[in-house]
Design an enzyme around this catalytic site. Structure first.
Site, PDB file in Angstrom:
ATOM      1  N   HIS A 197     -10.262  -6.689   8.734  1.00  0.00           N
ATOM      2  CA  HIS A 197     -10.880  -6.283   7.479  1.00  0.00           C
ATOM      3  C   HIS A 197     -12.195  -5.533   7.685  1.00  0.00           C
ATOM      4  CE1 HIS A 197      -8.336  -9.730   6.463  1.00  0.00           C
ATOM      5  NE2 HIS A 197      -8.315  -9.301   5.220  1.00  0.00           N
ATOM      6  N   GLU A 249       0.818  -1.216   0.000  1.00  0.00           N
ATOM      7  CA  GLU A 249       0.000   0.000   0.000  1.00  0.00           C
ATOM      8  C   GLU A 249       0.850   1.263   0.000  1.00  0.00           C
ATOM      9  OE1 GLU A 249      -2.686  -3.250   0.978  1.00  0.00           O
ATOM     10  OE2 GLU A 249      -0.669  -2.698   1.677  1.00  0.00           O
TER      11      GLU A 249
END
Length: 332
Positions: free
Chosen positions: A137, A68
Site C-alpha cells: 500500500h 480495478e
C-alpha cells in the site's frame, strides 16, 4: 484579506480541498461522476468523498466492486460515450490490476483511432509511504505511468493545486492521472479564494534561491522546503522547484532553475533505479550540462519493498536530512 489584497479562505486541509474540487466538478457539469471502491457510503478510503453521496446521489457517486480492471474499464467506456468520469483507485499499488486498461486502452485509443476516440478520463489515486501501511500500500509508482505516451500525469503537492488541478484535468481530451500523496491529506493551510484553475504544463518555483536547486514533487515537496530552511541557516540559498506535472515534464522550468543555481538535487520517493529522478537528471545533463558546477545529486528511497516497522520505513524513505546532505555535497 491577505497581504497584497488577495482574499483568503479559512484554513482548510489538502483532503478538504480535493473534496471541494470534486464538488465543484459535479455541480458544474452534469456529465461528471465519481466511481471507485468505497467512494459512496464510506466516504472514500481516505475520506476525500465524504458527504458527496448524500449531496449528489448514487448515480453520480458510485461504489464499485473490488475490481480495478472492471471499474477503470467502465470509466474508459463512459469517457468514450461522452461522460466525464472521475475514477478513484484506492492506492497506486492496486492500480497495477488496471494497468492493461490504462496502458493498452486509455492511453492508446486516441492514437489508434486516428484522433476519433478521445478518452477524457480522470483517475485519482493515493501514492507514497510514511504511514506504516507496508509494501502493498506504500509504493511510489507514478514514474512508471510517466513513462507512458498518451496520458498526462500530475502530482498536486499544495492545497491550492489540490483544489485547482481537477478542473483542467477534466477538460483535457486525454486521460489524466492524479497522484495524491497519502502524507498530504491532513496537511492544512490557507486556500487562495481567488485562484483560478491552473494549467497542467508548468512546474512552479515554491522558493527562490541562488546556490542549489531542490527539485521535488508530491509528498517530497514539504521535505525539500524544510531542507531549504535548514540550508539557509548554513548560508546556502536553495531554490525549490515543484514539478507538479510529471508527464509532460516542464523542461524549460528545470533548465531555468539550474541556470540560476548551477547545482541540482532531485528528490524522488520512488526507487532510484529507472526512476523519475533518473529521467530528470538525464534531461539536466542533456539540456543544461554546461550550466552545472557539480554533478546532479539524487535522493531516493532505498531499493527495498517499503517496510512496515516505523523506524525501518523512515530509514527507507528520503528524509530532510538526506536532502540537506546532498545539497552540501553539491555546493561543496
Amino acid at each position: 484579506m491577505a497581504a497584497g489584497g488577495r482574499p483568503r479562505e479559512a484554513t482548510t486541509t489538502y483532503r478538504e480541498a480535493l473534496r471541494e474540487a470534486l464538488r465543484e466538478a459535479l455541480r458544474s457539469d452534469d456529465r461528471a461522476f465519481l466511481m471507485g471502491e468505497d467512494v459512496g457510503r464510506y466516504g472514500g478510503c481516505f475520506g476525500v468523498s465524504l458527504g458527496l453521496l448524500e449531496e449528489f446521489g448514487p448515480e453520480r457517486i458510485r461504489d464499485t466492486p473490488l475490481s480495478e480492471s472492471a471499474f477503470v474499464g467502465a470509466g474508459i467506456g463512459a469517457a468514450l460515450a461522452g461522460l466525464r468520469p472521475i475514477v478513484e483507485i484506492m492506492t497506486v499499488n492496486f492500480s497495477l490490476l488496471a494497468l492493461d486498461q490504462i496502458l493498452n486502452n486509455a492511453a492508446t485509443l486516441l492514437h489508434m483511432s486516428g484522433g476519433q476516440l478521445p478518452v477524457p478520463l480522470v483517475i485519482r489515486m493515493t501514492t507514497g509511504a510514511g504511514r506504516q501501511l507496508a509494501a502493498q500500500h506504500s509504493h511510489s509508482l507514478e514514474g512508471w505511468y510517466a513513462h507512458i505516451p498518451g496520458i498526462r500525469v500530475v502530482a498536486p503537492a499544495t492545497i491550492d493545486d489540490a483544489r485547482a488541478m481537477l478542473a483542467p484535468a477534466l477538460a483535457d481530451p486525454d486521460p489524466v492521472l492524479i497522484f495524491e500523496h497519502g502524507s498530504l491529506y491532513n496537511a492544512s493551510g490557507e486556500l487562495d479564494a481567488s485562484a483560478s484553475p491552473v494549467g497542467l504544463d508548468h512546474a512552479a518555483v515554491r522558493r527562490p534561491g541562488t546556490d542549489v536547486s531542490l527539485i521535488a514533487y508530491g509528498g517530497s515537496l514539504p521535505k525539500a522546503l524544510d531542507a531549504a530552511d535548514e540550508l539557509a541557516t548554513d548560508g546556502i540559498s536553495a531554490e525549490v522547484l515543484d514539478l507538479r506535472t510529471l508527464r509532460p515534464l516542464d523542461d524549460a522550468a528545470i533548465a531555468s532553475s539550474v541556470a540560476r543555481t548551477h547545482r541540482a538535487v532531485v528528490i524522488d520517493e520512488a526507487w532510484r533505479s529507472g526512476s523519475l529522478a533518473a529521467e530528470v537528471s538525464a534531461r539536466i545533463a542533456e539540456d543544461s550540462f554546461f550550466e552545472l558546477d557539480a554533478p546532479v545529486e539524487r535522493v531516493c528511497s532505498a531499493e527495498v519493498p517499503i517496510p512496515y516497522a516505523r523506524r525501518l520505513e523512515e530509514a527507507a524513505l528520503p528524509q530532510t536530512a538526506d536532502v540537506v546532505a546532498a545539497a552540501h555535497r553539491a555546493v561543496g
